[in-house]
Scaffold this motif. Structure first.
Motif, short mmCIF file in Angstrom:
data_model
loop_
_atom_site.label_atom_id
_atom_site.label_comp_id
_atom_site.label_asym_id
_atom_site.label_seq_id
_atom_site.Cartn_x
_atom_site.Cartn_y
_atom_site.Cartn_z
N GLN A 1 0.82 -1.20 0.00
CA GLN A 1 0.00 0.00 0.00
C GLN A 1 0.87 1.26 0.00
N PHE A 2 1.94 1.24 0.77
CA PHE A 2 2.87 2.37 0.75
C PHE A 2 3.48 2.52 -0.64
N GLY A 3 3.77 1.39 -1.29
CA GLY A 3 4.31 1.45 -2.64
C GLY A 3 3.34 2.08 -3.62
N ALA A 4 2.06 1.71 -3.50
CA ALA A 4 1.05 2.28 -4.38
C ALA A 4 0.88 3.78 -4.14
N LEU A 5 0.90 4.18 -2.88
CA LEU A 5 0.73 5.59 -2.54
C LEU A 5 1.93 6.41 -3.00
N ALA A 6 3.13 5.87 -2.81
CA ALA A 6 4.34 6.58 -3.25
C ALA A 6 4.36 6.71 -4.77
N THR A 7 3.93 5.67 -5.47
CA THR A 7 3.87 5.73 -6.93
C THR A 7 2.85 6.76 -7.39
N ALA A 8 1.73 6.85 -6.68
CA ALA A 8 0.72 7.86 -7.01
C ALA A 8 1.31 9.26 -6.88
N ALA A 9 2.08 9.49 -5.82
CA ALA A 9 2.71 10.81 -5.64
C ALA A 9 3.71 11.09 -6.75
N GLN A 10 4.47 10.06 -7.13
CA GLN A 10 5.44 10.23 -8.21
C GLN A 10 4.73 10.56 -9.52
N LEU A 11 3.62 9.89 -9.79
CA LEU A 11 2.84 10.17 -11.00
C LEU A 11 2.29 11.60 -10.98
N LEU A 12 1.88 12.05 -9.82
CA LEU A 12 1.39 13.42 -9.71
C LEU A 12 2.48 14.42 -10.08
N GLY A 13 3.70 14.16 -9.61
CA GLY A 13 4.81 15.04 -9.97
C GLY A 13 5.12 15.00 -11.46
N LEU A 14 5.09 13.80 -12.05
CA LEU A 14 5.32 13.67 -13.48
C LEU A 14 4.28 14.47 -14.27
N GLY A 15 3.01 14.33 -13.88
CA GLY A 15 1.94 15.04 -14.57
C GLY A 15 2.10 16.55 -14.46
N SER A 16 2.50 17.03 -13.29
CA SER A 16 2.67 18.46 -13.08
C SER A 16 3.75 19.04 -13.99
N THR A 17 4.85 18.30 -14.14
CA THR A 17 5.92 18.80 -15.00
C THR A 17 5.52 18.75 -16.47
N MET A 18 4.83 17.70 -16.88
CA MET A 18 4.37 17.64 -18.28
C MET A 18 3.42 18.79 -18.58
N LEU A 19 2.56 19.15 -17.63
CA LEU A 19 1.67 20.29 -17.81
C LEU A 19 2.48 21.58 -17.96
N ARG A 20 3.52 21.73 -17.14
CA ARG A 20 4.36 22.94 -17.24
C ARG A 20 5.09 23.00 -18.58
N ILE A 21 5.63 21.87 -19.01
CA ILE A 21 6.35 21.84 -20.29
C ILE A 21 5.41 22.23 -21.44
N ALA A 22 4.21 21.65 -21.42
CA ALA A 22 3.25 21.95 -22.49
C ALA A 22 2.78 23.40 -22.43
N SER A 23 2.58 23.92 -21.23
CA SER A 23 2.14 25.31 -21.09
C SER A 23 3.22 26.28 -21.58
N ASP A 24 4.46 26.02 -21.20
CA ASP A 24 5.56 26.89 -21.65
C ASP A 24 5.69 26.86 -23.17
N TYR A 25 5.54 25.67 -23.74
CA TYR A 25 5.64 25.55 -25.20
C TYR A 25 4.50 26.30 -25.88
N ALA A 26 3.29 26.19 -25.31
CA ALA A 26 2.13 26.86 -25.90
C ALA A 26 2.28 28.37 -25.88
N LEU A 27 3.03 28.90 -24.91
CA LEU A 27 3.24 30.34 -24.84
C LEU A 27 4.34 30.82 -25.78
N SER A 28 5.25 29.92 -26.16
CA SER A 28 6.37 30.32 -27.01
C SER A 28 6.15 30.00 -28.49
N ARG A 29 5.37 28.97 -28.77
CA ARG A 29 5.15 28.54 -30.16
C ARG A 29 4.06 29.40 -30.80
#
Length: 323
Positions: free
Chosen positions: A182-210
């Motif tokens: 269960q701790f493994g699943a919860l830790a993976t969920a947190a890691q996925l949340l961080g991955l998603g946040s950075t992908m959103l930032r990358i896409a947002s920055d690109y959308a403002l520059s392109r």
């Protein structure tokens, strides 16, 4: 119930973020994918120095004696930087296993930054990144053993492998493998949340520059809606993760199913990160999937972690069983 993070949590997140930013985590990930683990080893030592590896280890064994809330704060930041290696297993899973088995010496080593991996069926029948782990564990019917590796396969993430393992030397019996999973699943969920946040930032920055037709593509309504959907999904998943962390730490009323809450958090985080990967790739186009672009590191790691420590189908089944 108070879900707001304290200044201590903010400081922890800031420390991990600063460390990984200076380390250039994408470069570390690329080196790892090429078989060079030495840059990551230096990062792991620094994470151990600021206490990340010892968050779930008692103070008497050199740890911080913290809980799941602190763990998910740190793992979200690690996810934001796509750091490779058996992080979830070393920080979250193995310390819980060793605490259950009362393995004092091994707990001391875990807090100091020893990399470990583990397999606990049915959520994680194979062990991740065994080539980088000093120790590999397996739990079978409550029996904790050191494991030997039978075979190893590359995952869709070039920085991640998974291995079939079998029990060797028995360490202890009566070990609560389900709680560690269960701790493994919860830790993976947190890691996925961080991955998603950075992908959103990358896409947002690109959308403002392109620009197309003389306008930023971020000004187009369709692009705005794509990115807004991702932002909503991420922000809806975050309180589920924090709430599940409070629950597994024992901070919920009696009768509340902490296991169900963890499954709900894992499903929501996986869905949010996967949506972020799809929408960010749509915004960037084909360049986002090239190995030269950092986004590719996040997309492939997300795809691998969606099914790590329990597939969405397994966690949805757990939720259904609890209702």
């Amino acid at each position: 119930m108070d879900f707001l993070l304290s200044d201590i949590h903010d400081d922890l997140a800031s420390s991990v973020d600063t460390l990984l930013t200076k380390a250039d985590a994408p470069a570390v990930a690329r080196a790892w994918a090429d078989g060079d683990h030495s840059p990551a080893a230096g990062v792991f030592r620094q994470l151990a120095d600021i206490g990340v590896f010892g968050l779930l280890v008692d103070e008497e064994h050199g740890g911080a004696g913290a809980g799941a809330v602190e763990m998910v704060v740190a793992l979200e930041e690690i996810g934001r930087h796509a750091l490779p290696g058996p992080i979830v297993e070393s920080v979250a899973v193995v310390p819980i296993l060793l605490r259950s088995a009362t393995e004092s010496d091994a707990l001391d080593a875990a807090a100091s930054g020893r990399l470990s991996s583990a397999a606990i069926a049915p959520l994680s029948p194979r062990a991740a990144d065994t080539d980088a782990a000093e120790r590999v564990y397996v739990v079978d019917n409550g029996v904790l053993s050191l494991a030997t590796v039978d075979d190893t396969a590359q995952s869709v993430d070039p920085t991640r492998t998974v291995s079939t393992v079998r029990a060797a030397e028995v360490i202890a019996d009566g070990v609560d493998g389900d709680r560690a999973a269960q701790f493994g699943a919860l830790a993976t969920a947190a890691q996925l949340l961080g991955l998603g946040s950075t992908m959103l930032r990358i896409a947002s920055d690109y959308a403002l520059s392109r620009k197309q037709f003389g306008r930023q593509i971020g000004s187009f309504q369709a692009v705005k809606h794509h990115l807004a959907d991702v932002a909503i999904a991420i922000e809806m998943a975050r309180p589920l993760i924090h709430g599940a962390a409070v629950g597994i730490d024992g901070g919920v009323p009696e009768g509340v199913d902490a296991s169900r809450d963890i499954s709900a958090a894992k499903v929501a985080a996986a869905d949010a990160a996967y949506l972020a990967s799809r929408r960010s790739l749509q915004v960037l186009g084909a360049i986002g999937y090239t190995s030269e672009h950092d986004l590719s590191l996040y997309i492939t790691k997300t795809r691998a972690l969606v099914s790590a420590w329990g597939t969405p189908a397994q966690h949805r089944a757990r939720i259904l069983e609890s209702l």
